[in-house]
Design a protein around this motif. Structure first.
Motif, PDB file in Angstrom:
ATOM      1  N   CYS A   9       0.852  -1.193   0.000  1.00 16.70           N
ATOM      2  CA  CYS A   9       0.000   0.000   0.000  1.00 16.70           C
ATOM      3  C   CYS A   9       0.887   1.241   0.000  1.00 16.70           C
ATOM      4  O   CYS A   9       1.706   1.432   0.906  1.00 16.70           O
ATOM      5  N   SER A 200      -0.861   1.771 -19.127  1.00 19.22           N
ATOM      6  CA  SER A 200      -1.496   0.662 -18.400  1.00 19.22           C
ATOM      7  C   SER A 200      -2.276  -0.212 -19.367  1.00 19.22           C
ATOM      8  O   SER A 200      -3.456   0.022 -19.619  1.00 19.22           O
ATOM      9  N   PHE A 221       1.733  -2.241 -11.045  1.00 11.74           N
ATOM     10  CA  PHE A 221       0.581  -1.438 -10.616  1.00 11.74           C
ATOM     11  C   PHE A 221       0.267  -0.348 -11.634  1.00 11.74           C
ATOM     12  O   PHE A 221       1.089  -0.017 -12.487  1.00 11.74           O
ATOM     13  N   GLY A 222      -0.954   0.168 -11.522  1.00  9.51           N
ATOM     14  CA  GLY A 222      -1.414   1.230 -12.410  1.00  9.51           C
ATOM     15  C   GLY A 222      -1.853   2.446 -11.635  1.00  9.51           C
ATOM     16  O   GLY A 222      -2.250   2.353 -10.474  1.00  9.51           O
ATOM     17  N   VAL A 223      -1.785   3.578 -12.288  1.00 14.82           N
ATOM     18  CA  VAL A 223      -2.159   4.854 -11.682  1.00 14.82           C
ATOM     19  C   VAL A 223      -3.530   5.278 -12.191  1.00 14.82           C
ATOM     20  O   VAL A 223      -3.867   5.067 -13.353  1.00 14.82           O
ATOM     21  N   SER A 227      -5.954   1.434 -11.733  1.00 17.62           N
ATOM     22  CA  SER A 227      -5.339   0.829 -10.552  1.00 17.62           C
ATOM     23  C   SER A 227      -5.822  -0.597 -10.327  1.00 17.62           C
ATOM     24  O   SER A 227      -5.015  -1.531 -10.204  1.00 17.62           O
ATOM     25  N   ARG A 242       0.093  -3.615  -5.961  1.00 18.56           N
ATOM     26  CA  ARG A 242       0.171  -2.393  -5.152  1.00 18.56           C
ATOM     27  C   ARG A 242      -1.070  -1.544  -5.395  1.00 18.56           C
ATOM     28  O   ARG A 242      -1.526  -1.396  -6.530  1.00 18.56           O
ATOM     29  N   VAL A 243      -1.590  -0.963  -4.316  1.00 21.91           N
ATOM     30  CA  VAL A 243      -2.664   0.021  -4.375  1.00 21.91           C
ATOM     31  C   VAL A 243      -2.341   1.110  -3.353  1.00 21.91           C
ATOM     32  O   VAL A 243      -1.377   1.013  -2.611  1.00 21.91           O
ATOM     33  N   ASP A 247      -1.574   6.321  -5.723  1.00 22.30           N
ATOM     34  CA  ASP A 247      -1.861   5.934  -7.100  1.00 22.30           C
ATOM     35  C   ASP A 247      -3.284   6.232  -7.548  1.00 22.30           C
ATOM     36  O   ASP A 247      -3.531   6.426  -8.730  1.00 22.30           O
ATOM     37  N   ASN A 248      -4.228   6.262  -6.604  1.00 23.42           N
ATOM     38  CA  ASN A 248      -5.642   6.319  -6.985  1.00 23.42           C
ATOM     39  C   ASN A 248      -6.478   6.766  -5.795  1.00 23.42           C
ATOM     40  O   ASN A 248      -6.319   6.248  -4.693  1.00 23.42           O
TER      41      ASN A 248
END
Length: 292
Positions: A9, A200, A221-223, A227, A242-243, A247-248
């Motif tokens: 996280c 992504s 992971f994505g932004v 995400s 990952r979050v 990121d979001n």
């Protein structure tokens, strides 16, 4: 796919503001509490930036890192701490003379970017390998500076997590591994969704994962809105996830999340519905070969 999945996280980051999310943790107490909340929800690792508690702006102040780390360790000694070394690499050319730094420049000597790592000795420290456009500025991480930072991280007994934003970053990591600057087995984060870096999408993340050393542990992971799709994709491709509010800021389209705990809970729910088992901090420590 991996037998157990590690959830990281990223609780506050360097870019997100309280305009993006009014509950963004800013003070050391808020950041530490948000890390503990994420751990309770299933995160084995927390990735930490710090902020100026008065202004909420990104900070590199050692005392803030120390405060956050001590607060977390006083309540949860098992949680794996991953401290950033990213700040201090931004350059803004001035309008009058691009050879002169503008007001948004944060460039610092590489030794100063890792002084909190040497002193606090977290289990993990990020090591950015990217030199790339970022908004109207440039992020600069030259190979000599990366080597200086890697040497200090290694000397502290801390594992570097290699942050890669494009294919050239991965190629640089191979050169650094061959030169002995980085140690095997390496640990990576494949960052997607940052403008001018990896987009992504499945093809890109799969290509990046294939380019990594065979013995690498990695997280994808994505932004932004990608995400949660990238949580699923990273798992399916054999990576960890990952979050976090770095990121979001949203739990669903147009719906702000309650906080980092809810983001971790959503990731955990998605993964377990796909059949994944979630690693606890002590399990993750063994999987990654971290110092105890």
């Amino acid at each position: 796919m991996l037998p157990k999945i590690i959830i990281t996280c990223a609780v506050t980051g360097n870019i997100t503001t309280r305009e993006n999310h009014p509950g963004l943790p800013v003070t050391p107490e808020e950041i530490a509490n948000s890390c503990l909340e994420a751990a309770d929800a299933g995160a084995a690792i927390v990735h930490i930036h710090v902020r100026d508690p008065e202004t909420g702006k990104p900070s590199m102040a050692f005392e803030h890192y120390k405060d956050v780390v001590e607060r977390i360790r006083a309540k949860n000694s098992a949680l794996i701490l991953n401290l950033t070394t990213g700040p201090g690499g931004r350059y803004q050319p001035s309008d009058d003379n691009p050879a002169m730094a503008g007001p948004r420049t944060t460039l610092r000597r590489p030794e100063l970017r890792v002084e909190h790592i040497a002193a606090l000795k977290p289990e993990i420290a990020t090591l950015d390998l990217n030199t790339m456009n970022s908004g109207n500025e440039v992020v600069i991480n030259t190979p000599p500076n990366v080597k200086i930072m890697a040497d200090i991280i290694n000397a502290a007994g801390v594992k570097p997590e290699l942050e890669v934003f494009d294919t050239g970053d991965i190629q640089l990591s191979h050169d650094l591994l061959k030169a002995g600057v980085l140690k095997s087995p390496p640990m990576y984060s494949i960052v997607t969704g940052i403008k001018y870096g990896f987009p992504s999408n499945p093809d890109v993340m799969a290509t990046a994962a294939r380019m990594l050393p065979r013995d690498a542990a990695w997280t994808g992971f994505g932004v932004g809105r990608m995400s949660f799709p990238m949580v699923v994709l990273s798992y399916l491709l054999g990576g960890h996830v990952r979050v976090g509010l770095e990121d979001n800021s949203y739990i669903a389209k147009g719906v702000l999340t309650k906080g980092n705990g809810e983001l971790v809970e959503r990731a955990r729910d998605l993964l377990t519905k796909l059949g994944a088992e979630i690693a606890g901090s002590n399990e993750a420590r063994k999987m990654l070969g971290l110092a105890t």
